[in-house]
Write a protein that holds these residues in place. Structure first.
Motif, PDB file in Angstrom:
ATOM      1  N   ASN A  76       0.825  -1.210   0.000  1.00 56.20           N
ATOM      2  CA  ASN A  76       0.000   0.000   0.000  1.00 56.20           C
ATOM      3  C   ASN A  76       0.861   1.263   0.000  1.00 56.20           C
ATOM      4  O   ASN A  76       0.524   2.260  -0.646  1.00 56.20           O
ATOM      5  N   ALA A  77       1.981   1.209   0.729  1.00 54.32           N
ATOM      6  CA  ALA A  77       2.842   2.388   0.831  1.00 54.32           C
ATOM      7  C   ALA A  77       3.450   2.769  -0.511  1.00 54.32           C
ATOM      8  O   ALA A  77       3.622   3.953  -0.813  1.00 54.32           O
ATOM      9  N   PHE A 109       0.844  -7.923  -1.597  1.00 48.31           N
ATOM     10  CA  PHE A 109       1.549  -6.731  -2.071  1.00 48.31           C
ATOM     11  C   PHE A 109       0.723  -5.957  -3.090  1.00 48.31           C
ATOM     12  O   PHE A 109       0.899  -4.758  -3.265  1.00 48.31           O
ATOM     13  N   GLY A 110      -0.156  -6.662  -3.792  1.00 52.88           N
ATOM     14  CA  GLY A 110      -0.891  -6.033  -4.883  1.00 52.88           C
ATOM     15  C   GLY A 110      -0.018  -5.837  -6.097  1.00 52.88           C
ATOM     16  O   GLY A 110      -0.185  -4.887  -6.865  1.00 52.88           O
ATOM     17  N   LEU A 111       0.945  -6.765  -6.298  1.00 52.41           N
ATOM     18  CA  LEU A 111       1.915  -6.651  -7.388  1.00 52.41           C
ATOM     19  C   LEU A 111       1.786  -7.810  -8.368  1.00 52.41           C
ATOM     20  O   LEU A 111       1.265  -8.875  -8.023  1.00 52.41           O
ATOM     21  N   ASP A 112       2.303  -7.594  -9.574  1.00 53.38           N
ATOM     22  CA  ASP A 112       2.339  -8.653 -10.579  1.00 53.38           C
ATOM     23  C   ASP A 112       3.571  -9.531 -10.418  1.00 53.38           C
ATOM     24  O   ASP A 112       3.591 -10.678 -10.859  1.00 53.38           O
ATOM     25  N   TYR A 113       4.603  -8.958  -9.819  1.00 49.49           N
ATOM     26  CA  TYR A 113       5.835  -9.725  -9.629  1.00 49.49           C
ATOM     27  C   TYR A 113       6.595  -9.186  -8.422  1.00 49.49           C
ATOM     28  O   TYR A 113       6.427  -8.028  -8.014  1.00 49.49           O
ATOM     29  N   ILE A 114       7.431 -10.024  -7.835  1.00 52.36           N
ATOM     30  CA  ILE A 114       8.332  -9.654  -6.750  1.00 52.36           C
ATOM     31  C   ILE A 114       9.729  -9.573  -7.345  1.00 52.36           C
ATOM     32  O   ILE A 114      10.108 -10.401  -8.167  1.00 52.36           O
TER      33      ILE A 114
END
Length: 402
Positions: free
Chosen positions: A98-99, A146-151
């Motif tokens: 979120n940050a 995380f709300g991400l497509d990749y780490i």
């Protein structure tokens, strides 16, 4: 584990592709060092074969409790942020995601670690039930939080034993997450048996990054430095955690000169960045000023010499595991000592509680021992520490803030 031919096949498969080639096509040409014009560029080193130029200071987000502070660190030039799926039972990954959500995705690096179900903390070995599918599921859960497509960097935590670092199901998982574009780089995180873990990572030819405990209190420093040098020559980027050695010298919070401790770690040219669990603007500003000049002053050297003294009340456990076979109850003393450090050194009661919960210790664990049989190389009062921290296990989970 399966036979070596399978491991060699995985190795060749992964080495035939670069980190950038393994993410979705739209990301292949992105500049991972690109940052908005108003963000300062900090002194940096290259993180091994990843090619990432990371500032000498990274943020360990375990203690982070507000998105605003993570944003402030980013705006100060911090680019590499580390979380884990076990920090706050996953809530920490949500907070970090979120940050940074409104920031350009190519301007920050996210690293996270996922604890495999059933890993034996005493031995560092995986259960027979460990599978690629189960570990893939954990990675996907982290991505959702995380709300991400990749780490950017996916770490296998509590790595120590060679059998675990080279476990076929672990390597197959990392092969799969890279091919599917869910992780750009993969690595290990190690609290103990670090030399063995690093040497195994080099042998695999697969790992890109290693996050390791590294500080001025390490007792087997020559052996560890040799393993670090070998890993660095193999292209593995090294990040130092626990660099502050507990932040305090004892339970009474006698402080360690943390900036001096970070500088000490950075004297090793193979350490690309130190991970700081900073939680205040004051800490952040001190850290940012520190990395502008990492030469140790005479006073800082004296501060570290004073803090190096062995003490029954010391906080940094070497994680050497010599205590485990000495204990008649086979307690997981190294993990209990980490919990003690989190509680009294880092003032992170939540992480201390969750770490302690994994040991299944009771508050009466030492009641049948008149005299503790464990002789700790660091001089710890093992029974005293266990009796003290074990009380935390009696606190209901609802009273622990994640």
């Amino acid at each position: 584990m399966k036979n070596n031919s399978r491991r060699d096949f995985i190795r060749k498969s992964m080495l035939s592709l670069s980190g950038a080639a393994l993410v979705p096509a739209a990301l292949n040409n992105r500049n991972i060092e690109k940052v908005p014009g108003n963000i300062p560029e900090l002194p940096a080193r290259t993180l091994g074969k990843t090619g990432i130029k990371t500032p000498l200071l990274s943020m360990g987000a375990a203690n982070a409790s507000a998105t605003g502070f993570v944003k402030t660190a980013y705006e100060g030039g911090v680019k590499l942020f580390f979380s884990a799926n076990y920090y706050g039972e996953g809530n920490n990954e949500i907070l970090v995601g979120n940050a940074l959500r409104d920031m350009p995705r190519d301007s920050y690096i996210i690293g996270t670690a996922s604890v495999p179900d059933g890993i034996d903390m005493r031995t560092g070995l995986l259960p027979k039930s460990f599978t690629t599918d189960s570990y893939m599921k954990k990675t996907e859960e982290s991505l959702k939080r995380f709300g991400l497509d990749y780490i950017d960097i996916l770490l296998f935590p509590f790595a120590g034993k060679k059998e675990t670092v080279l476990h076929d199901a672990v390597l197959e998982t990392f092969e799969k997450v890279k091919k599917q574009g869910k992780a750009r780089f993969v690595g290990i995180a190690s609290h103990g048996d670090t030399e063995e873990a690093l040497n195994a990572a080099v042998e695999s030819g697969i790992y890109d990054v290693a996050m390791i405990s590294y500080n001025f209190k390490i007792q087997n420093l020559d052996a560890l430095n040799a393993a670090i040098s070998s890993a660095a020559k193999a292209g593995i980027g090294i990040v130092a955690m626990k660099a502050s050695a507990g932040a305090s010298r004892d339970k009474s919070s006698t402080p360690i000169n943390v900036n001096a401790a970070y500088k000490w770690a950075l004297q090793n040219e193979h350490i690309s960045s130190v991970v700081s669990g900073m939680t205040s603007i004051e800490e952040l500003n001190k850290n940012l000023a520190m990395i502008q000049n990492i030469k140790l002053s005479d006073q800082e050297k004296k501060d570290l010499q004073l803090a190096s003294a062995l003490s029954p009340e010391g906080l940094y456990c070497q994680q050497c595991k010599q205590c485990i076979p000495q204990c008649p109850h086979n307690l997981d003393i190294p993990t209990i000592m980490r919990s003690y450090m989190y509680a009294y050194g880092y003032k992170n009661t939540s992480q201390a509680w969750h770490t302690l919960a994994g040991t299944e210790i009771t508050s009466h664990a030492c009641k049948d021992c008149g005299t503790c049989k464990v002789k700790c190389p660091s001089g710890f009062d093992v029974m005293g520490k266990i009796t003290d921290i074990a009380r935390l296990g009696d606190v209901p989970k609802d009273f622990i803030h994640s």
